[in-house]
Design an enzyme around this catalytic site. Structure first.
Site, PDB file in Angstrom:
ATOM      1  N   TYR A 242       0.836  -1.203   0.000  1.00 57.02           N
ATOM      2  CA  TYR A 242       0.000   0.000   0.000  1.00 57.02           C
ATOM      3  C   TYR A 242       0.869   1.249   0.000  1.00 57.02           C
ATOM      4  O   TYR A 242       0.647   2.188  -0.773  1.00 57.02           O
ATOM      5  CB  TYR A 242      -0.915  -0.029   1.218  1.00 57.02           C
ATOM      6  CG  TYR A 242      -1.776   1.195   1.415  1.00 57.02           C
ATOM      7  CD1 TYR A 242      -2.943   1.359   0.677  1.00 57.02           C
ATOM      8  CD2 TYR A 242      -1.430   2.179   2.347  1.00 57.02           C
ATOM      9  CE1 TYR A 242      -3.750   2.477   0.860  1.00 57.02           C
ATOM     10  CE2 TYR A 242      -2.217   3.294   2.530  1.00 57.02           C
ATOM     11  CZ  TYR A 242      -3.384   3.435   1.788  1.00 57.02           C
ATOM     12  OH  TYR A 242      -4.173   4.555   1.970  1.00 57.02           O
TER      13      TYR A 242
ATOM     14  N   THR B 255     -13.305   6.581   8.579  1.00 60.41           N
ATOM     15  CA  THR B 255     -14.170   6.139   7.487  1.00 60.41           C
ATOM     16  C   THR B 255     -14.469   4.653   7.629  1.00 60.41           C
ATOM     17  O   THR B 255     -13.870   3.962   8.454  1.00 60.41           O
ATOM     18  CB  THR B 255     -13.490   6.363   6.121  1.00 60.41           C
ATOM     19  OG1 THR B 255     -12.340   5.503   6.034  1.00 60.41           O
ATOM     20  CG2 THR B 255     -13.075   7.815   5.937  1.00 60.41           C
TER      21      THR B 255
END
Length: 253
Positions: free
Chosen positions: A151, A186
């Protein structure tokens, strides 16, 4: 209108939820016509129904042909003035367990997804000599974190792309920037919290604290804080801001 040009058309990838939806909503409230692009039609239509966007476009950003066709259709309604390349996916694993498939997934969505979206909007922006391109990267594109090497590599690639492309476009009135949020509250982060709880036996509060400790302010970033930064970068008065990777992270970076 928060300094936006008159009635611009903004396209937000990954705009159906999380940071993308918050950005879409902020742009819509500032006077933009907003198209949200993503893989799941129902999620996108929910954003439109809630007033966060006006139109939808269904495509996987990792599929160049699909995103090109979707953006061409959106552009036919109105030329795209603002691109928010937000779509992304996050998975964690020790490097020794990060196989080729994981690295490809992180690069295909988080990096090539940005490339594909920019490729689709840039020729028209150059012809019109105006555009705002903002990639949603991450503090992982500015520093390293353990267990997210794939990532982090993809997000570093996004930051490098932004810095290089901004120089190529410096005389075209098309700006290219990145925002780099820290750990943000989130539903995507909720998956990381669940993963910590499952693997370590920690409570939800302890798992949140484990992530929030990276932020010197001792908290998670809010999606609205990221959206406000994006909105500023899209404004007419931000024409001299290009090639930047702006951390929204409470001083972490």
């Amino acid at each position: 209108m928060s300094g936006l040009p008159l009635s611009p058309h903004a396209l937000v990838t990954g705009g159906g939820r999380g940071i993308g939806r918050e950005i879409a909503s902020a742009l819509a409230q500032a006077g933009a016509t907003v198209t949200v692009l993503g893989r799941h039609r129902a999620t996108l239509e929910d954003a439109v129904a809630a007033g966060s966007a006006h139109f939808t476009a269904v495509a996987d950003v990792a599929d160049q042909a699909a995103i090109s066709a979707a953006i061409a259709e959106a552009s036919a309604r109105q030329p795209i003035d603002i691109l928010i390349a937000n779509a992304g996916v996050a998975e964690s694993a020790p490097f020794g367990k990060s196989d080729d498939a994981l690295f490809r997934l992180m690069m295909d969505v988080n990096f090539m997804g940005v490339v594909h979206a920019i490729q689709a909007v840039l020729p028209a922006m150059r012809d019109r000599r105006y555009g705002r391109i903002v990639a949603v990267a991450s503090t992982a594109g500015l520093k390293g974190y353990a267990y997210v090497s794939a990532y982090s590599a993809a997000k570093h690639a996004v930051v490098g792309l932004v810095r290089s492309l901004a120089l190529e476009l410096a005389t075209t009135h098309v700006t290219v920037n990145a925002v780099c949020p820290g750990f943000t509250d989130t539903d995507l982060l909720a998956g990381s919290i669940d993963n910590i709880m499952r693997k370590t036996g920690r409570s939800h509060e302890q798992a949140v604290a484990e992530l929030a400790k990276h932020n010197p302010q001792g908290r998670l970033v809010t999606p609205s804080e990221v959206a406000d930064t994006v909105l500023w970068l899209c404004g007419e008065h931000a024409g001299a801001i290009t090639g930047q990777a702006i951390a929204v992270a409470g001083g972490e970076v």
